[in-house]
Design a protein around this motif. Structure first.
Motif, PDB file in Angstrom:
ATOM      1  N   THR A 132      48.673  40.831  29.091  1.00 16.67           N
ATOM      2  CA  THR A 132      47.517  40.311  29.603  1.00 16.67           C
ATOM      3  C   THR A 132      46.860  41.048  30.784  1.00 16.67           C
ATOM      4  O   THR A 132      45.742  41.181  30.805  1.00 16.67           O
ATOM      5  CB  THR A 132      47.861  38.827  30.141  1.00 16.67           C
ATOM      6  N   VAL A 133      47.777  41.837  31.649  1.00 15.37           N
ATOM      7  CA  VAL A 133      47.430  42.274  32.481  1.00 15.37           C
ATOM      8  C   VAL A 133      46.788  43.834  32.156  1.00 15.37           C
ATOM      9  O   VAL A 133      45.884  43.964  32.731  1.00 15.37           O
ATOM     10  CB  VAL A 133      48.623  42.926  33.452  1.00 15.37           C
ATOM     11  N   ALA A 134      47.304  44.226  31.027  1.00 14.73           N
ATOM     12  CA  ALA A 134      46.744  45.595  30.253  1.00 14.73           C
ATOM     13  C   ALA A 134      45.203  44.987  29.880  1.00 14.73           C
ATOM     14  O   ALA A 134      44.588  46.102  30.327  1.00 14.73           O
ATOM     15  CB  ALA A 134      47.706  45.923  29.450  1.00 14.73           C
ATOM     16  N   ALA A 135      44.945  43.928  29.344  1.00 13.11           N
ATOM     17  CA  ALA A 135      43.863  43.437  28.910  1.00 13.11           C
ATOM     18  C   ALA A 135      42.875  43.269  30.084  1.00 13.11           C
ATOM     19  O   ALA A 135      41.683  43.679  30.068  1.00 13.11           O
ATOM     20  CB  ALA A 135      43.936  42.236  28.027  1.00 13.11           C
ATOM     21  N   LEU A 136      43.461  42.912  31.138  1.00 15.28           N
ATOM     22  CA  LEU A 136      42.588  42.573  32.239  1.00 15.28           C
ATOM     23  C   LEU A 136      42.157  43.626  32.733  1.00 15.28           C
ATOM     24  O   LEU A 136      40.896  44.248  33.147  1.00 15.28           O
ATOM     25  CB  LEU A 136      43.216  41.622  33.255  1.00 15.28           C
ATOM     26  N   ASN A 176      38.890  43.247  29.770  1.00 15.83           N
ATOM     27  CA  ASN A 176      38.760  41.876  28.884  1.00 15.83           C
ATOM     28  C   ASN A 176      39.196  41.101  29.758  1.00 15.83           C
ATOM     29  O   ASN A 176      40.158  40.359  29.796  1.00 15.83           O
ATOM     30  CB  ASN A 176      39.607  42.124  27.606  1.00 15.83           C
ATOM     31  N   PHE A 177      38.331  40.349  30.435  1.00 14.35           N
ATOM     32  CA  PHE A 177      38.663  39.164  31.427  1.00 14.35           C
ATOM     33  C   PHE A 177      38.509  37.770  30.667  1.00 14.35           C
ATOM     34  O   PHE A 177      39.117  36.758  31.307  1.00 14.35           O
ATOM     35  CB  PHE A 177      37.546  39.021  32.479  1.00 14.35           C
ATOM     36  N   ASP A 178      38.448  37.854  29.516  1.00 14.71           N
ATOM     37  CA  ASP A 178      38.783  36.642  28.581  1.00 14.71           C
ATOM     38  C   ASP A 178      40.226  36.426  28.225  1.00 14.71           C
ATOM     39  O   ASP A 178      40.629  35.165  27.803  1.00 14.71           O
ATOM     40  CB  ASP A 178      37.708  36.454  27.374  1.00 14.71           C
ATOM     41  N   ALA A 179      40.968  37.451  28.562  1.00 15.66           N
ATOM     42  CA  ALA A 179      42.355  37.445  28.145  1.00 15.66           C
ATOM     43  C   ALA A 179      43.210  36.238  29.038  1.00 15.66           C
ATOM     44  O   ALA A 179      42.687  36.245  29.845  1.00 15.66           O
ATOM     45  CB  ALA A 179      43.015  38.592  28.187  1.00 15.66           C
ATOM     46  N   ARG A 180      44.062  35.802  28.385  1.00 17.88           N
ATOM     47  CA  ARG A 180      44.925  34.606  29.263  1.00 17.88           C
ATOM     48  C   ARG A 180      46.459  34.847  28.407  1.00 17.88           C
ATOM     49  O   ARG A 180      46.731  35.194  27.542  1.00 17.88           O
ATOM     50  CB  ARG A 180      44.447  33.097  29.059  1.00 17.88           C
ATOM     51  N   LEU A 208      43.885  34.554  38.473  1.00 19.45           N
ATOM     52  CA  LEU A 208      43.390  35.717  38.796  1.00 19.45           C
ATOM     53  C   LEU A 208      42.455  35.994  37.622  1.00 19.45           C
ATOM     54  O   LEU A 208      41.198  36.525  38.098  1.00 19.45           O
ATOM     55  CB  LEU A 208      44.567  36.832  38.977  1.00 19.45           C
ATOM     56  N   ALA A 209      42.830  36.054  36.502  1.00 16.60           N
ATOM     57  CA  ALA A 209      41.770  36.252  35.226  1.00 16.60           C
ATOM     58  C   ALA A 209      40.494  35.547  35.413  1.00 16.60           C
ATOM     59  O   ALA A 209      39.541  35.919  35.114  1.00 16.60           O
ATOM     60  CB  ALA A 209      42.407  36.188  33.915  1.00 16.60           C
ATOM     61  N   GLU A 210      40.583  34.213  35.787  1.00 16.56           N
ATOM     62  CA  GLU A 210      39.476  33.247  35.810  1.00 16.56           C
ATOM     63  C   GLU A 210      38.630  33.722  36.996  1.00 16.56           C
ATOM     64  O   GLU A 210      37.312  33.963  36.743  1.00 16.56           O
ATOM     65  CB  GLU A 210      39.996  31.873  36.162  1.00 16.56           C
ATOM     66  N   ARG A 211      39.157  33.944  38.115  1.00 16.22           N
ATOM     67  CA  ARG A 211      38.496  34.684  39.096  1.00 16.22           C
ATOM     68  C   ARG A 211      37.885  35.881  38.972  1.00 16.22           C
ATOM     69  O   ARG A 211      36.582  35.990  39.179  1.00 16.22           O
ATOM     70  CB  ARG A 211      39.247  34.546  40.552  1.00 16.22           C
ATOM     71  N   LEU A 212      38.506  36.904  38.368  1.00 17.60           N
ATOM     72  CA  LEU A 212      37.820  37.985  37.914  1.00 17.60           C
ATOM     73  C   LEU A 212      36.645  37.771  36.882  1.00 17.60           C
ATOM     74  O   LEU A 212      35.549  38.316  37.018  1.00 17.60           O
ATOM     75  CB  LEU A 212      38.845  39.036  37.200  1.00 17.60           C
ATOM     76  N   GLN A 213      36.832  36.849  36.031  1.00 14.93           N
ATOM     77  CA  GLN A 213      35.796  36.552  34.968  1.00 14.93           C
ATOM     78  C   GLN A 213      34.529  35.856  35.675  1.00 14.93           C
ATOM     79  O   GLN A 213      33.510  36.199  35.438  1.00 14.93           O
ATOM     80  CB  GLN A 213      36.356  35.598  34.123  1.00 14.93           C
ATOM     81  N   ARG A 214      34.777  34.986  36.820  1.00 15.84           N
ATOM     82  CA  ARG A 214      33.825  34.558  37.548  1.00 15.84           C
ATOM     83  C   ARG A 214      33.169  35.654  38.412  1.00 15.84           C
ATOM     84  O   ARG A 214      31.661  35.650  38.349  1.00 15.84           O
ATOM     85  CB  ARG A 214      34.113  33.415  38.505  1.00 15.84           C
ATOM     86  N   ASN A 215      33.930  36.595  38.712  1.00 14.13           N
ATOM     87  CA  ASN A 215      33.238  37.659  39.557  1.00 14.13           C
ATOM     88  C   ASN A 215      32.454  38.486  38.774  1.00 14.13           C
ATOM     89  O   ASN A 215      31.328  39.163  39.042  1.00 14.13           O
ATOM     90  CB  ASN A 215      34.348  38.340  40.341  1.00 14.13           C
ATOM     91  N   GLN A 216      32.842  38.758  37.519  1.00 18.06           N
ATOM     92  CA  GLN A 216      32.098  39.733  36.505  1.00 18.06           C
ATOM     93  C   GLN A 216      30.997  38.904  36.015  1.00 18.06           C
ATOM     94  O   GLN A 216      29.815  39.653  35.782  1.00 18.06           O
ATOM     95  CB  GLN A 216      32.999  39.827  35.261  1.00 18.06           C
ATOM     96  N   GLN A 217      30.894  37.660  35.976  1.00 21.14           N
ATOM     97  CA  GLN A 217      29.687  36.734  35.670  1.00 21.14           C
ATOM     98  C   GLN A 217      28.523  37.037  36.663  1.00 21.14           C
ATOM     99  O   GLN A 217      27.584  37.234  36.509  1.00 21.14           O
ATOM    100  CB  GLN A 217      29.959  35.432  35.257  1.00 21.14           C
ATOM    101  N   VAL A 218      29.171  36.880  37.789  1.00 18.17           N
ATOM    102  CA  VAL A 218      28.339  37.034  38.862  1.00 18.17           C
ATOM    103  C   VAL A 218      27.727  38.313  39.153  1.00 18.17           C
ATOM    104  O   VAL A 218      26.669  38.640  39.290  1.00 18.17           O
ATOM    105  CB  VAL A 218      28.935  36.530  40.481  1.00 18.17           C
ATOM    106  N   SER A 219      28.695  39.353  38.948  1.00 18.47           N
ATOM    107  CA  SER A 219      28.220  40.691  39.220  1.00 18.47           C
ATOM    108  C   SER A 219      27.203  41.158  37.892  1.00 18.47           C
ATOM    109  O   SER A 219      26.164  41.837  38.135  1.00 18.47           O
ATOM    110  CB  SER A 219      29.483  41.703  38.958  1.00 18.47           C
TER     111      SER A 219
END
Length: 663
Positions: A220-224, A228-232, A267-278
């Protein structure tokens, strides 16, 4: 309770910070992987305990076997000694033989010997077995007293304390004992191996149970990390629940790996939100940039159209003005001549400015196609020296040329324009008695042409802007005699057209160096120069047709051409021009036609008609229109263009060349 002292209170954070810094400066190095480490840590202690316990139990078993084996052999020997005391004392050999045979029938011994010092020796059993497979047990034979107390006497003694009268020796076969001992050893080893296998299997299962979720966390960390911020991470602990939004709620006391997976998912959810905002911000910024780019392109197009229209509208009166001034110059009085010369100088400056604007418009329209060929730098430098020798002499600047017998692949005229402009600028900005060095040298498979001067130099803040239009560093008063700030802008465009760029290296009070890199060519591929043309003859009786809808231009052209001895016919429309061209008795040498005539008429149609009616006439289009569409159209039609205002010297040179061909 006593409160801690301030020194102690402050020392704890300092010590913690120091320990943290030491831990950061000395990283913990690990090897292998977690599963192997868990197996090793689990199996090794189990193996040690299993081996120790098995060794202890096996040793105890073997000692028990040894004691039982010896006890049985010694018991038989004592029993035979007790039964043979009287017979041995009386020397009754048959009775001793019966006792020995009776003892053998018990099967515990394989051989019995009874003897005394008087020479009595009785044996029973086999004597063929090898001695290394037998173990001997000895018991003394004593005479028993007929009393009850003697039955409880200590072993090996009599009531009277007499010495033994003989000795009994029994022999036991150790084969079966050895087999039992071997079976005990094998059983111990088997138990140890079973224990080790069970421990290894148990530890391996536990290691997998720990390593498998950690591997999922790592994936999961490697995917992030890959974006790939959709990985869980699908590692959850027992008792975990999900809320209405699907987020997992981890109770306290859950497995640490499940807590780690939960933290990584957050952390992945936060990164995904930040990516969407970016991404949203990038889309907005891209939309704004595209809008501004479109506005800039529209502004550039509008500017090009404005320059084309303004150029045409300005060139028309300027062209007429130049022709009138050149016609007035021979007849001007001494008092009028300075004013006429000033008018002529101003007209020339305006013509130069419009020519530069036309050049920029042509370069932006990409209507110029460079004719790439091998160019000898020695010949190029000779032409430049002839052009700039007088300027350098007036400025008291020494020009130094170093071609090093090199050649390049480029367009000779365009390259001459670039280097000539750089040399002119270097001479203009060099100090008195200064030096301008024009040098060529090989660099990385190419040839670098450098123009160096030892002038005041260019500050870094200006170096990125000197190639912009109308930007001049040392001409804040906008003195037109120092140029208009278009030379370097034109050179930069020409350099891009040639597939290179102009680089600048300068510092204040240390001079400047302008350079450009070009592909190297062989000197053998350079085309030799053409022979010098013959001096053109006079223009007398050269027949010219001038077509323009501006009466002032028609009149000024007529005056100037007649002063040169030409025969001039004028036409204001397409119909008048076709009538004159169609007269069989009139033969025109040159046709000078404006592009934009009155109404919807076009000079191109006049030239097309002239090519059909009088194909031998030199058709020249004279226009002030410099738009990209116009230039593309003229290029496709193969029409010679003179841009307004036309310098009289340029027009005279063209007519002289035509006169020479007709002669």
């Amino acid at each position: 309770m006593t409160a801690p002292s301030p020194g102690v209170a402050h020392s704890a954070p300092v010590a913690a910070a120091a320990q943290a810094s030491r831990s950061q400066s000395h990283p913990l190095v690990v090897q292998g992987n977690l599963q192997r480490d868990l197996i090793r840590l689990g199996v090794v202690p189990c193996a040690a305990v299993a081996i120790a316990l098995t060794t202890w139990f096996t040793h105890s078993r073997l000692r028990t076997l040894e004691s039982a084996f010896d006890a049985e052999g010694q018991a038989v020997a004592r029993q035979v000694a007790a039964m043979s005391d009287l017979s041995l004392y009386a020397g009754d050999v048959p009775a001793l033989q019966n006792v020995a045979n009776a003892a053998l029938r018990g099967g515990q011994v394989v051989r019995i010997e009874i003897s005394n010092s008087a020479g009595v020796f009785v044996t029973a059993g086999s004597s063929t077995a090898p001695m290394e497979r037998q173990r001997m047990f000895t018991a003394p034979v004593t005479v028993r007293e007929a009393s009850r107390a003697s039955a409880f006497a200590p072993e090996g003694s009599t009531a009277a304390g007499d010495a033994p009268i003989g000795v009994v020796q029994t022999f036991r076969d150790t084969t079966e004992y050895g087999r039992e001992r071997t079976r005990s050893l094998m059983a111990g080893i088997g138990i140890a191996l079973v224990a080790l296998l069970a421990a290894w299997a148990s530890v391996r299962h536990m290691a997998r149970a720990v390593a498998s979720p950690l591997r999922r966390v790592s994936r999961t960390v490697a995917a992030l990390e890959a974006g790939n911020f959709d990985a869980r991470c699908d590692v959850v602990g027992r008792g975990a629940t999900e809320d209405e939004q699907g987020a997992q709620s981890v109770p306290r006391g859950t497995h640490e790996v499940a807590n780690l997976a939960h933290d990584i998912n957050r952390l992945a959810e936060r990164l995904q939100r930040n990516q969407q905002v970016s991404e949203e911000r990038v889309r907005e910024a891209t939309a704004v940039a595209l809008q501004r780019m479109a506005e800039a392109e529209q502004a550039a197009l509008s500017r090009a159209r404005f320059l084309a229209a303004a150029s045409h509208d300005l060139r028309q009166p300027l062209h007429a003005m130049g022709l009138f001034i050149d016609g007035l110059m021979p007849t001007a009085t001494p008092t009028q001549r300075p004013a006429v010369q000033r008018l002529q100088e101003s007209t020339e400056f305006m013509g130069v400015l419009l020519d530069d604007l036309l050049e920029i418009s042509r370069l932006d329209a990409q209507v110029l196609t460079p004719a790439i060929t091998a160019v000898s730098l020695a010949m190029l430098f000779d032409q430049l020296e002839a052009q700039h020798a007088s300027q350098a002499s007036e400025a008291r600047v020494r020009l130094v040329w170093r071609d090093h017998d090199l050649a390049v692949r480029s367009d000779p005229a365009l390259l001459l324009r670039i280097v000539g402009n750089l040399v002119s600028n270097a001479v203009r900005h060099a100090p008195l008695d200064g030096t301008v060095l024009v040098m060529a040298r090989r660099r990385g498979g190419a040839v670098r042409i450098e123009v160096r001067d030892n002038g005041v130099g260019i500050a870094p803040i200006h170096q990125s802007r000197i190639f912009e239009e109308f930007y001049q560093v040392a001409n804040t008063e906008r003195d037109r005699r120092q140029g208009f700030g278009l030379g370097l802008a034109i050179c930069a465009r020409i350099a891009r057209l040639l597939g290179t760029r102009i680089a600048v290296r300068s510092a204040l009070q240390n001079g400047s160096t302008f350079s450009l890199d070009l592909p190297e060519a062989r000197l053998a591929d350079v085309t030799p120069p053409m022979p010098q043309p013959v001096v053109p003859s006079a223009l007398a009786h050269l027949r010219c047709l001038v077509v323009d809808d501006d009466p002032a231009i028609l009149e000024s052209s007529r005056m100037l051409l007649e002063q040169w001895g030409c025969q001039v016919n004028l036409a204001a429309t397409f119909g008048e021009a076709v009538v004159l061209l169609g007269e069989p008795a009139v033969h025109f040498d040159v046709l000078l036609c404006d592009l934009q005539l009155a109404g919807d008429e076009d000079g191109m149609t006049v030239i097309e008609a002239a090519r059909k009616l009088q194909p031998d006439a030199l058709a020249v289009l004279v226009s002030g229109a410099t738009g990209p569409e116009v230039l593309q159209r003229l290029r496709q039609g193969g029409v010679m263009l003179l841009t307004k205002p036309v310098a009289p010297a340029k027009l005279r040179a063209l007519l002289s060349t035509r006169r020479q061909k007709t002669a």
